[in-house]
Design a protein around this motif. Sequence first.
Motif, short mmCIF file in Angstrom:
data_model
loop_
_atom_site.label_atom_id
_atom_site.label_comp_id
_atom_site.label_asym_id
_atom_site.label_seq_id
_atom_site.Cartn_x
_atom_site.Cartn_y
_atom_site.Cartn_z
N SER A 21 -9.38 15.63 10.93
CA SER A 21 -8.37 15.66 11.22
C SER A 21 -8.30 16.06 12.30
O SER A 21 -9.61 16.38 12.84
CB SER A 21 -7.93 17.47 9.95
OG SER A 21 -8.57 17.91 10.78
N GLY A 22 -7.09 15.94 13.39
CA GLY A 22 -7.17 16.34 14.50
C GLY A 22 -7.18 18.01 14.96
O GLY A 22 -6.74 18.42 13.96
N GLY A 23 -6.71 17.49 16.67
CA GLY A 23 -6.83 19.01 16.83
C GLY A 23 -5.35 19.53 16.68
O GLY A 23 -5.50 20.91 16.34
N ASP A 24 -4.78 18.95 16.00
CA ASP A 24 -3.04 20.09 15.41
C ASP A 24 -3.17 19.85 13.67
O ASP A 24 -2.03 19.97 13.03
CB ASP A 24 -2.07 19.79 15.59
CG ASP A 24 -1.93 18.12 15.16
OD1 ASP A 24 -3.20 17.39 14.92
OD2 ASP A 24 -1.41 17.17 15.51
N TYR A 42 0.72 -1.21 0.26
CA TYR A 42 -0.13 -0.08 0.42
C TYR A 42 0.59 1.51 0.15
O TYR A 42 2.30 1.44 0.52
CB TYR A 42 -1.17 -0.05 1.11
CG TYR A 42 -1.18 -1.53 1.64
CD1 TYR A 42 -3.40 -1.37 1.10
CD2 TYR A 42 -1.32 -2.27 2.30
CE1 TYR A 42 -3.81 -2.61 0.63
CE2 TYR A 42 -1.72 -3.62 2.83
CZ TYR A 42 -2.70 -3.69 1.80
OH TYR A 42 -3.99 -4.42 1.33
N GLY A 43 0.34 2.40 -0.13
CA GLY A 43 0.69 4.29 0.06
C GLY A 43 -0.06 4.34 1.09
O GLY A 43 -1.41 3.62 1.23
N SER A 44 0.48 5.35 1.48
CA SER A 44 -0.73 6.59 2.32
C SER A 44 -0.25 7.77 1.78
O SER A 44 0.23 8.22 1.26
CB SER A 44 -0.46 6.03 4.09
OG SER A 44 0.92 6.52 3.81
N ILE A 45 -1.28 8.34 2.56
CA ILE A 45 -1.80 9.98 2.06
C ILE A 45 -1.47 10.87 3.66
O ILE A 45 -2.16 10.05 4.57
CB ILE A 45 -2.97 10.44 1.37
CG1 ILE A 45 -1.92 10.43 0.04
CG2 ILE A 45 -2.70 11.57 1.20
CD1 ILE A 45 -3.83 10.16 -0.82
N ARG A 46 -0.89 11.77 4.48
CA ARG A 46 -1.11 11.76 5.82
C ARG A 46 -0.25 13.80 4.68
O ARG A 46 0.61 14.20 4.04
CB ARG A 46 -0.19 11.68 6.69
CG ARG A 46 1.84 11.83 5.62
CD ARG A 46 2.31 11.10 7.48
NE ARG A 46 2.36 12.09 8.44
CZ ARG A 46 2.25 11.74 9.54
NH1 ARG A 46 2.31 9.80 9.89
NH2 ARG A 46 2.11 12.48 10.21
N GLY A 47 -0.70 14.51 6.09
CA GLY A 47 -0.61 16.23 6.16
C GLY A 47 -1.03 16.58 6.57
O GLY A 47 -1.83 15.72 7.65
N THR A 48 -1.23 17.80 6.39
CA THR A 48 -2.49 18.59 7.19
C THR A 48 -3.09 20.08 6.60
O THR A 48 -2.77 20.33 5.08
CB THR A 48 -0.90 20.08 8.18
OG1 THR A 48 0.11 19.35 8.53
CG2 THR A 48 -1.18 20.62 8.90
N VAL A 49 -4.13 20.08 7.39
CA VAL A 49 -5.33 20.93 6.97
C VAL A 49 -5.12 22.87 7.87
O VAL A 49 -5.36 22.51 9.02
CB VAL A 49 -6.91 21.06 7.42
CG1 VAL A 49 -7.02 21.56 6.74
CG2 VAL A 49 -7.03 19.40 6.53
N ILE A 50 -5.24 23.23 7.16
CA ILE A 50 -4.52 24.80 7.49
C ILE A 50 -6.08 25.91 7.12
O ILE A 50 -6.43 25.79 5.83
CB ILE A 50 -3.25 25.59 7.09
CG1 ILE A 50 -3.19 25.81 6.15
CG2 ILE A 50 -2.45 24.56 8.05
CD1 ILE A 50 -1.87 26.19 5.33
N ASP A 51 -5.94 27.12 7.70
CA ASP A 51 -6.48 27.71 7.09
C ASP A 51 -5.79 29.30 6.41
O ASP A 51 -4.97 29.06 6.41
CB ASP A 51 -7.39 28.77 8.48
CG ASP A 51 -6.72 28.98 9.38
OD1 ASP A 51 -5.62 29.58 8.55
OD2 ASP A 51 -7.77 29.57 10.38
N PRO A 52 -6.64 29.99 5.87
CA PRO A 52 -6.68 30.93 5.12
C PRO A 52 -4.47 31.44 5.83
O PRO A 52 -3.67 31.82 6.00
CB PRO A 52 -6.90 31.97 4.63
CG PRO A 52 -8.61 31.26 5.01
CD PRO A 52 -8.16 30.12 5.96
N SER A 53 -5.14 31.64 7.72
CA SER A 53 -3.72 32.26 8.57
C SER A 53 -2.87 31.78 7.97
O SER A 53 -1.90 31.74 8.63
CB SER A 53 -4.37 32.71 8.99
OG SER A 53 -4.90 31.72 10.15
#
Length: 635
Positions: free
Chosen positions: A75-78, A40-51
């Motif tokens: 997405s988690g708290g971070d 398999y592969g995986s996709i991971r990352g971060t969700v951010i707002d405009p700021s």
Amino acid sequence: MKKSVLSPFQSTPHKLLAIVLAFMLIAFLSIQPAFGDNLYGSIRGTVIDPSGAAMADVKLTATNIATGITYHVTSGGDGQFAFLQLPIGDYNVDAEKTGFKKFTAGHIHLDLDQIYSLKATMQVGAAAEVIEVDANPAQVETTSMQLTTTITGNQIVDLPLNGRSWVQLMQLQTGVQGASDRFGNNGGMDTYAANGSSTQQNSFLINGTDSNDISLNTPAIVPSPDAIGQFDLVTSTINPEYGRNSGAVVNAAIKSGTNSFHGDVFEFYRDTFLDAKAWFQPTVSPFHQNQYGGTIGGPIVKDHAFFFFSYQGRRARQPEPGGFANAANNFGSAIVPVVPSSAERTGDFSVSTGGGFFPCPSSGTGLCASPFPMVGADGATHPAGTLYSTLFPTGVIPTADLNPLAVSLLNQYVPLPNAAGNAYFFNPGTKAGQDQYLGRLDERISNKDAIWFYGLYENDTTLNDLPFIGADLPGFGETDPNKNYEFTLDWTHTFSGSMLNEARVAYLRYNLNAVSPQKPTLPSSAGFSINPQDPAGAGLPVMSLAGFFALGFSEDGPQPRRENIYQFVDNLSKVMGHHTMKFGFNMDRIQLNNPFYFDQDGVFTFNGAGPFSTGNGEADFLLGIPDSYAQSSGG
């Protein structure tokens, strides 16, 4: 009273346990988020707002473009998220949250063991509005220390492969090269040395299953190139999950079905008219080969269950590689033994001896005398110990002295010369046939459970006109039938968006009856008082005449090899903030039965240099006077 000082590892059991757990915790926290033996592969990352601030509780969906199957995380708290285990292929990833525009990253391509890093930047707006970005296909590897090369299915089928063995593509990686040891690619086994390791230090995985021939540590299973979706080659800084070998790790994945039907058919053809003759050969050695087959894959139930099937066949007739037999000459693949002339078959060696008596062996070890009473040229019976110069002064052996068994074997298996110098010229050949069937089924049972099954059956048989280390004349053919089976069943259960477990069971059966006689023959049927340990694989004893010819089956056979590998793997993956932790268990139960019946039929040598030799191996053979005899019960 004696006082002792204890080291930390000689302390109390509780203290020892605490120390071990501490080391384990340090090791786990330092694990790179890489997935070793999976497919398999995986996709991971971060969700951010405009700021640039992290956004929690964003719903993310990864959709496999080919199958339509979706995977969901939040997405988690971070702001961190991770799709832990995605089948290789192309994906669209959507991110949604009330009050923000929908974010879509399209055409994310995942290879084996790849971790794709994605940053999702949300914009304030209506959910009906969509921000679309095309995923960058090239990324700098920041999550794994392994040195890895991925070869895709299109590359495998487009690149020229002699024999259609995709294992040859290992050489595309830096530090991998052919080796000259007997298990290297020069030995015809398509194994290679990686970064200085021996060719027996590579590990081959098919769909995550241990697919090595345990006794030699070479590939046991090589599926059709058209059935391989891609394979991953790891050659350096290998993760702990790959602890089996010190060389390269070849991790191949079988293709799976999709929502659309797809497949191919192929045939590769070679024939004599395409070849040139070897320098010393008068004609071109025959070579005919057809490799053909096809694949098909598609949906059983769209967006839910899929199938894939592959067949590959091979039929070949070609010269047998030289060097196996005791041949006087070897012009390319042509074996040229020297056989007795018409006169010598009746005991008349006057031409080869120059009309005189048999000389003593040049080694000086011979007594130049008979070991038992013989009839001389004068018609009288002479006692044991009589010199051959007295018995046969003109080089002619009376027919009364010829050994009946030797004469029978000569008449049955030794042809008359067909070339100058009493040579017998012929081209020993090899016939090969292979049928390989494999299939794969994938099913998404629910949003939390997915299973797949893979199975392979292969029947591969080779027929050689000459045996391995035995006769160099026709009549003692060898067969090497090989039947292989491989099955894998995999179940993945998702506990939550941050934790899943994969369980896999597999079985490999490798059944090779190497160096077996095409026509098993008990030595007693020809008049020998020899009892082989393995009657089913018996042949006539090897009778080797140095400088002339050899009769009999192999000195090194049969060599049946039957292997069973039972494998169980369980991997639990858990995302904890910035860390992806993986706990795993692997068990291989290996059964190997590899008897080696060397010299079981007996081996006679007629080198013309024994204590009672005439100095001529053919004359010794006709008299029934070998230099040596050996027999073994194998090992």
